[in-house]
Design a protein around this motif. Structure first.
Motif, PDB file in Angstrom:
ATOM      1  N   LYS A   1       5.724   2.876  -6.519  1.00  0.00           N
ATOM      2  CA  LYS A   1       5.511   2.899  -5.066  1.00  0.00           C
ATOM      3  C   LYS A   1       4.898   4.222  -4.659  1.00  0.00           C
ATOM      4  O   LYS A   1       4.069   4.283  -3.743  1.00  0.00           O
ATOM      5  CB  LYS A   1       6.842   2.648  -4.335  1.00  0.00           C
ATOM      6  N   ALA A   2       5.317   5.296  -5.344  1.00  0.00           N
ATOM      7  CA  ALA A   2       4.717   6.626  -5.145  1.00  0.00           C
ATOM      8  C   ALA A   2       4.681   7.328  -6.488  1.00  0.00           C
ATOM      9  O   ALA A   2       5.581   7.138  -7.319  1.00  0.00           O
ATOM     10  CB  ALA A   2       5.519   7.423  -4.122  1.00  0.00           C
ATOM     11  N   ARG A   3       3.652   8.144  -6.729  1.00  0.00           N
ATOM     12  CA  ARG A   3       3.550   8.834  -8.018  1.00  0.00           C
ATOM     13  C   ARG A   3       2.778  10.144  -7.846  1.00  0.00           C
ATOM     14  O   ARG A   3       1.885  10.232  -7.003  1.00  0.00           O
ATOM     15  CB  ARG A   3       2.880   7.958  -9.070  1.00  0.00           C
ATOM     16  N   CYS A   4       3.147  11.134  -8.666  1.00  0.00           N
ATOM     17  CA  CYS A   4       2.433  12.409  -8.735  1.00  0.00           C
ATOM     18  C   CYS A   4       2.109  12.683 -10.197  1.00  0.00           C
ATOM     19  O   CYS A   4       2.944  12.432 -11.089  1.00  0.00           O
ATOM     20  CB  CYS A   4       3.285  13.559  -8.186  1.00  0.00           C
TER      21      CYS A   4
ATOM     22  N   ASP B   1       5.433   8.929  -0.660  1.00  0.00           N
ATOM     23  CA  ASP B   1       4.607   9.935  -1.353  1.00  0.00           C
ATOM     24  C   ASP B   1       5.205  11.323  -1.187  1.00  0.00           C
ATOM     25  O   ASP B   1       5.257  12.127  -2.148  1.00  0.00           O
ATOM     26  CB  ASP B   1       3.177   9.912  -0.801  1.00  0.00           C
TER      27      ASP B   1
ATOM     28  N   SER C   1       7.848  10.088  -9.821  1.00  0.00           N
ATOM     29  CA  SER C   1       7.540   8.744  -9.300  1.00  0.00           C
ATOM     30  C   SER C   1       8.743   8.118  -8.628  1.00  0.00           C
ATOM     31  O   SER C   1       9.894   8.445  -8.957  1.00  0.00           O
ATOM     32  CB  SER C   1       7.052   7.819 -10.420  1.00  0.00           C
TER      33      SER C   1
ATOM     34  N   PRO D   1      -1.121   3.249 -12.066  1.00  0.00           N
ATOM     35  CA  PRO D   1      -0.435   2.561 -10.955  1.00  0.00           C
ATOM     36  C   PRO D   1       0.754   1.733 -11.429  1.00  0.00           C
ATOM     37  O   PRO D   1       1.727   1.568 -10.703  1.00  0.00           O
ATOM     38  CB  PRO D   1      -1.525   1.674 -10.350  1.00  0.00           C
TER      39      PRO D   1
ATOM     40  N   PRO E   1       0.827  -1.220   0.000  1.00  0.00           N
ATOM     41  CA  PRO E   1       0.000   0.000   0.000  1.00  0.00           C
ATOM     42  C   PRO E   1       0.856   1.264   0.000  1.00  0.00           C
ATOM     43  O   PRO E   1       2.042   1.224   0.361  1.00  0.00           O
ATOM     44  CB  PRO E   1      -0.797  -0.131   1.315  1.00  0.00           C
ATOM     45  N   PRO E   2       0.258   2.422  -0.388  1.00  0.00           N
ATOM     46  CA  PRO E   2       0.998   3.699  -0.351  1.00  0.00           C
ATOM     47  C   PRO E   2       1.500   4.003   1.056  1.00  0.00           C
ATOM     48  O   PRO E   2       0.853   3.653   2.046  1.00  0.00           O
ATOM     49  CB  PRO E   2      -0.053   4.726  -0.797  1.00  0.00           C
ATOM     50  N   GLU E   3       2.667   4.646   1.112  1.00  0.00           N
ATOM     51  CA  GLU E   3       3.247   5.033   2.391  1.00  0.00           C
ATOM     52  C   GLU E   3       3.604   6.516   2.324  1.00  0.00           C
ATOM     53  O   GLU E   3       4.156   6.994   1.330  1.00  0.00           O
ATOM     54  CB  GLU E   3       4.474   4.178   2.715  1.00  0.00           C
ATOM     55  N   ARG E   4       3.285   7.239   3.398  1.00  0.00           N
ATOM     56  CA  ARG E   4       3.407   8.701   3.388  1.00  0.00           C
ATOM     57  C   ARG E   4       4.821   9.158   3.073  1.00  0.00           C
ATOM     58  O   ARG E   4       5.022  10.151   2.350  1.00  0.00           O
ATOM     59  CB  ARG E   4       2.979   9.246   4.757  1.00  0.00           C
TER      60      ARG E   4
END
Length: 483
Positions: free
Chosen positions: A57-60, A29, A45, A65, A23-26
């Motif tokens: 794992k993280a993306r803007c 991000d 990313s 996904p 899952p996403p992790e702060r």
């Protein structure tokens, strides 16, 4: 290292950190947003690349996904393990026809650096990328890669911290499972000890202290809470087995050879038992540090084996020794006589009139006579003698060495009187007597077959002369009668 080997190493490292499809992790991000702000792009990313895809794992920005690995621009960074900048992907022959350039998200500008993890041997291995992207072309600045490289260091620290946490969690789970397994095995071992009536022990040679499992306490009929009575352990073994056990332990310490032995045993409550004890040396750095072994209560098994042995050696009707046991003991006594230079006598006994009891009064009366004869042989014999039923109405007695020639004849005369049995039933009377043949081992050269042949010759000489009497075999053919 070949490309395929390098790829295998990267995929192994990626699998070990267990970061894919989480899952996403702060923290990740925030790192992607920081890269986006610092370089002023519309997309960014933190990307991980497995054999078939790139996964974010993280993306803007307008990024899916995950995408297929093949056309992904990050794949170039992943496989080359080098930074990459592209001012305008439409003008770069490598990417002009790329589906992510001609289609969504219409990538023009790209800048990316490898994200690595360190292996146990310290070598860094690439597992993904940190990149920024834009749908407008721009001129790369020298500082772009530096900023991304510094942010990649932060990403790597996050990955490593997470990997450490994952490994710690896995180790904790493994410890929990190991503790559960040990507890389960401990319970199973205790159950096995109870079912098998056994336990384990360990004697620390240096500390001179013994430790017991619960099963050992149960065999001793002692509470485990009271601890091991180290000063009294050997008192549970009566002599001579106590001395034999100590001698055997000493031999094991001297030779290193393990042993197993059966011994008599008395519990703390005074109950006699039979135990089997095993022992072997525990070594540390080649030196003996302890003795370890098992103790098992075999009382029931021993009793059963004894009963079976007794049945195999005993005549069922009279409970005297049978022919096989008579021969076994006679061989043993003859060896002892030869070793001591002594002699012993054997009596062969044949009942006279026994067939008449069976014919006139029936087999039940005959069986009763045989039992009465057995009782009288037991009562009139010497403590160390052995009466036996050889079969039918034939009996025998091994006379011990302590009974000499002068003492034997009075004993035989008493036996002749005891074997005079009168049976009456339903108005009918039958009479039984015994005829005895005597032979001495010294005249048979200590040979069992010859000794029994001599006694048989004397028995039939007595029968021919007068039933209910006794004769002794002599080499000269002269028999001395009794009765």
């Amino acid at each position: 290292m070949s490309d395929s080997q390098r790829e295998a190493l990267r995929q192994k490292a990626l699998a070990e950190i267990a970061l894919l499809d989480t899952p996403p992790e702060r923290e990740f991000d925030a790192l992607a947003r920081l890269a986006q702000r610092l370089l002023g792009t519309s997309m960014s990313s933190v990307t991980l690349i497995d054999p078939e895809r790139q996964w974010f794992k993280a993306r803007c920005g307008p990024l899916a996904p995950w995408t297929e690995r093949g056309p992904a621009l990050c794949t170039v960074v992943f496989e080359s393990e080098q930074p990459l900048t592209i001012a305008d992907a439409r003008l770069d022959p490598r990417f002009a026809g790329n589906p992510f350039v001609v289609g969504e998200p219409h990538i023009r500008f790209y800048a990316g650096v490898p994200v690595r993890v360190r292996q146990v041997d310290g070598e860094p291995v690439t597992i993904g990328t940190l990149c920024v992207l834009d749908d407008r072309p721009r001129v790369p600045q020298p500082a772009d890669i530096d900023v991304l490289a510094e942010l990649a260091c932060v990403a790597e620290a996050l990955v490593e911290a997470r990997a450490v946490a994952v490994r710690a969690s896995q180790a904790a789970e493994e410890r929990r499972l190991a503790n559960e397994r040990l507890e389960r095995e401990r319970r199973q071992f205790k159950q096995a000890e109870r079912l098998a009536e056994m336990g384990s022990w360990r004697y620390d040679i240096v500390a001179n202290v013994t430790s017991w499992s619960d099963g050992i306490f149960a065999i001793h009929e002692l509470p485990a809470a009271g601890g091991v009575p180290n000063a009294e352990i050997m008192s549970f073994f009566p002599e001579p087995d106590r001395s034999l056990f100590l001698e055997t332990v000493k031999r094991t310490l001297d030779t290193g050879e393990p042993f197993e032995m059966d011994a008599a045993f008395v519990t703390a409550k005074g109950r006699p038992r039979r135990v089997r004890v095993s022992c072997e040396i525990e070594l540390s750095k080649g030196q003996p540090v302890a003795l370890i072994g098992m103790l098992q209560d075999i009382t029931e098994r021993y009793g059963l084996e004894e009963r079976l042995r007794r049945q195999a050696r005993t005549d069922d009707l009279t409970q005297l020794a049978n022919r096989a046991e008579f021969h076994r003991v006679l061989d043993q006594r003859l060896r002892e006589a030869r070793d001591r230079g002594g002699e012993l006598a054997v009596l062969l006994i044949d009942l006279d009139g026994f067939k008449g009891v069976n014919d006139a009064l029936g087999h039940a009366a005959g069986d009763d006579v045989l039992r009465r004869v057995a009782d009288r042989l037991r009562q009139s014999g010497h403590d160390n003698g052995l009466p036996a039923r050889l079969g039918g109405d034939e009996f025998a007695v091994i006379v011990p060495q302590s009974v000499g020639r002068a003492d034997l004849m009075p004993m035989v005369e008493r036996l002749l009187r005891d074997l005079h049995i009168v049976v009456s039933e339903a108005g009918q009377i039958a009479r039984v007597t015994g005829t005895i043949g005597i032979a001495w081992s010294s005249e048979a050269g200590g040979d069992r077959e010859r000794l029994l042949r001599h006694a048989d010759d004397a028995l039939y000489a007595a029968k021919r002369s007068c039933k209910g009497t006794a004769r002794t075999f002599t080499e000269a053919g002269r028999e001395r009668s009794a009765g």
